[in-house]
Design an enzyme around this catalytic site. Structure first.
Site, PDB file in Angstrom:
ATOM      1  N   ASP A   1      -8.706  15.963  36.145  1.00 31.64           N
ATOM      2  CA  ASP A   1      -9.802  15.271  35.482  1.00 31.64           C
ATOM      3  C   ASP A   1     -10.714  16.265  34.753  1.00 31.64           C
ATOM      4  O   ASP A   1     -10.963  17.357  35.242  1.00 31.64           O
ATOM      5  CB  ASP A   1     -10.595  14.497  36.549  1.00 31.64           C
TER       6      ASP A   1
ATOM      7  N   GLU B   1      -6.728  16.634  31.496  1.00 33.65           N
ATOM      8  CA  GLU B   1      -7.439  15.730  30.590  1.00 33.65           C
ATOM      9  C   GLU B   1      -8.293  16.575  29.652  1.00 33.65           C
ATOM     10  O   GLU B   1      -9.276  17.177  30.063  1.00 33.65           O
ATOM     11  CB  GLU B   1      -8.330  14.768  31.369  1.00 33.65           C
TER      12      GLU B   1
END
Length: 621
Positions: free
Chosen positions: A335, A364
């Site tokens: 993330d 990400e």
């Protein structure tokens, strides 16, 4: 004399009792947490840094009863922490005993287990372009165990009526529907985080974690997570953990008693990120802008971890490796990767890939320019301009996702319609490994594709065909395969709806053919047919991509691996189009027939080929 003897013995007994009680109390008071809770004896990494936490534990000196080399003991300004580094090279599986002493007297002992490692663990294969990744949010997918919907000690309770509430989905719900996911054609599951999140509200997304060694009890147990991996591996499927390096939740036990002031970024206290990731590599960026991007908190409930602190990055490295070993993982999705301290996250990534050279990690990197995204992939030539390497194998193709939001609404033009798809892949020269990019129509943070296109089945066919047959690793978001909608403008709950049939008492069960509407079945059967073909196509997995400039809003490309050739045609017009096949002879090379995978029809590929409006073709040559 007998009376005196009795009282003497009683006094001695009572004194011993008090000493034992004091000893026991001191033991219980001192060791509240040990992290990692255990380790493995035969890791490639030769050291392990063990965190011992307890009231004033730094007042004690540490030794071991076994012949174990202690390479270092770190005490911080918080006396409740000790970080003890031991050499594990050549150690056999065993239980170690750490002695905690004062004034050269052992006050208490803590056991620490070194387990036997699974055979060939270091050589595990990560996910790859041969896989199709199914992204799901466990709280919204299926409720397999209603008994854990609300848990004592965790603030956020079951409230299925609230968009931001906990709806009760769990690990058992995923296990119950593994056959559904596999039958669809997916080979890997990326679940949004499953670790404990004790925020008072909106804890269902689990990105504000309060204990990173513990599965949230509302999802199940650590052993349930192990069982999920086992069940998946029995089906030749891969489990990908959503890992968060950038921040924890404000309720994390360490945030409430920080080991060091600079364990998190402080200004002092809270300051929000400006979210301008460009400042991480902008040679002209001001220092204050760069600071507030990387060091600012993502949101106020998520304190920002300081990966430039060696204790922090080592803690995160060990936690990640611990989960790989414990749960037998096949990959990470990380993330907010590009919000981390650049050097710290590079060290974290390299340590994992050194331990598992065939593993895969996708970061990400939510940027809108291929050069900027490619900066974050391993061995990037652009990163090398600044002597920087992330060692990150995979990144997410957000520029393709951006184009997907309007490609299939647009007419032909110099930079519109299918030209946007072509233009995205033109820039593949920027990526060190375009085959290891994650391609997707949507995810849990974006608008739903079937909302953007008003549940238009033809647009879905074109979009899914593109991401399933181009280079890279396709990712499907749960529910897309039944046409699920969701307006991002109405809040995150709208794009994170419950999968129909995942809860006892649901009016509809879209996990079954009989439970799906006609439209849902159209979406599902198309998805299954396309992904099932992809599962066995080496040309799609590994083949060279050759594409042709779109003409009249028709995009044609080939995937080739030796004699295995696939031709893909995407007609983005409402009207039927006739293709002159002579234009594609450098790939067809005299081939005059093929099987169209989606319809099952045999096609003659001589001079002309007709393709219906708003239709994809996937032709096995």
């Amino acid at each position: 004399m007998k009376i005196n003897s009795f009282f003497q013995k009683a006094s001695i007994f009572f004194s011993l009792f008090l000493l034992l009680n004091i000893f026991s109390t001191e033991l219980n008071a001192q060791i509240e947490r040990v992290e990692p809770p255990f380790w493995w004896a035969d890791m490639e990494t030769s050291e392990i840094e063990i965190l011992f936490y307890g009231k004033n534990i730094a007042e004690y000196s540490v030794s071991t009863q076994e012949e174990v080399v202690i390479n270092g003991v770190v005490k911080t300004e918080n006396p409740n922490y000790l970080f003890v580094t031991i050499e594990t090279k050549n150690l056999q599986p065993q239980t170690l005993h750490f002695n905690f002493s004062k004034k050269k007297r052992v006050k208490f002992t803590q056991e620490y287990e070194l387990k036997k490692r699974k055979e060939n663990s270091a050589l595990r294969e990560g996910f790859s372009s041969a896989d199709v990744m199914y992204l799901l949010m466990p709280d919204r997918f299926a409720n397999g165990n209603p008994n854990n919907d609300s848990v004592k000690g965790l603030a956020d309770k079951l409230n299925r009526e609230a968009e931001g509430g906990r709806h009760g989905g769990d690990i058992q719900g995923i296990i119950d529907h593994l056959d559904y996911i596999k039958d669809l054609g997916a080979t890997a599951i990326w679940s949004t985080p499953l670790l404990e999140d004790n925020e008072k509200t909106h804890s269902y997304h689990t990105y504000a974690q309060s204990d990173v060694y513990k599965i949230d009890p509302r999802y199940g147990s650590n052993e349930d997570y192990q069982r999920l991996a086992e069940e998946m591996h029995q089906r030749d499927m891969k489990l990908i953990m959503d890992y968060v390096t950038n921040h924890w939740g404000a309720e994390h036990w360490m945030i409430k008693d920080l080991p060091t002031y600079d364990w998190i970024h402080q200004f002092p206290g809270y300051a929000n990120s400006n979210y301008r990731m460009e400042t991480q590599y902008d040679p002209n960026a001001s220092a204050i802008d760069a600071k507030y991007c990387e060091k600012g908190w993502f949101v106020k409930s998520m304190p920002d971890l300081n990966q430039s602190n060696p204790l922090v990055v080592q803690y995160l490295i060990q936690n990640a490796i611990w989960w790989i070993e414990f749960a037998d993982l096949d990959g990470f999705r990380v993330d907010t990767y590009s919000y981390n301290d650049k050097e710290g996250i590079s060290k974290w990534t390299k340590a994992i890939m050194d331990e598992y050279p065939n593993f895969n990690i996708v970061g990400e990197v939510w940027l809108h320019n291929q050069a900027q995204i490619s900066y974050w992939q391993k061995d990037s030539k652009i990163g090398a301009l600044q002597n920087y390497n992330t060692y990150l194998p995979s990144v997410m193709d957000f520029t393709l996702h951006d184009a997907m939001g309007n490609i299939f609404k647009e007419k032909a033009g110099w930079g519109s319609g299918m030209q946007k798809a072509y233009g995205n892949f033109v820039n593949d020269f920027l990526y060190p490994n375009p085959q290891n990019l994650l391609v997707f129509l949507e995810n849990h943070d974006t608008g739903r594709f079937n909302e953007i296109y008003d549940q238009d089945f033809n647009s879905y066919q074109l979009g899914l065909t593109l991401i399933a047959t181009t280079r890279g690793i396709p990712q499907l978001y749960y529910g897309s395969e039944i046409g699920m909608r969701g307006d991002k403008g109405k809040g995150d709950g709208a794009i994170r709806q419950d999968f129909p049939g995942g809860w006892i008492g649901d009016e509809q069960n879209a996990f079954t053919v009989s439970g799906r509407t006609e439209l849902q079945e159209n979406f599902h059967s198309f998805t299954k047919k396309l992904l099932s073909f992809r599962k066995n196509s080496k040309a799609i997995h590994e083949g060279k991509l050759t594409h042709y400039l779109p003409e009249n809003n028709v995009y044609v490309y080939f995937r080739e691996l030796a004699d295995d050739k696939v031709m893909v045609i995407l007609n983005n017009n409402e009207e039927e189009q006739n293709l002159d096949l002579n234009r594609f002879q450098e790939n067809l090379n005299g081939i005059s027939s093929g099987k169209e995978v989606l319809s099952g029809k045999q096609l003659q590929l001589k001079e002309k080929l007709s393709i219906a409006g708003k239709t994809p073709m996937v032709i096995q040559l």
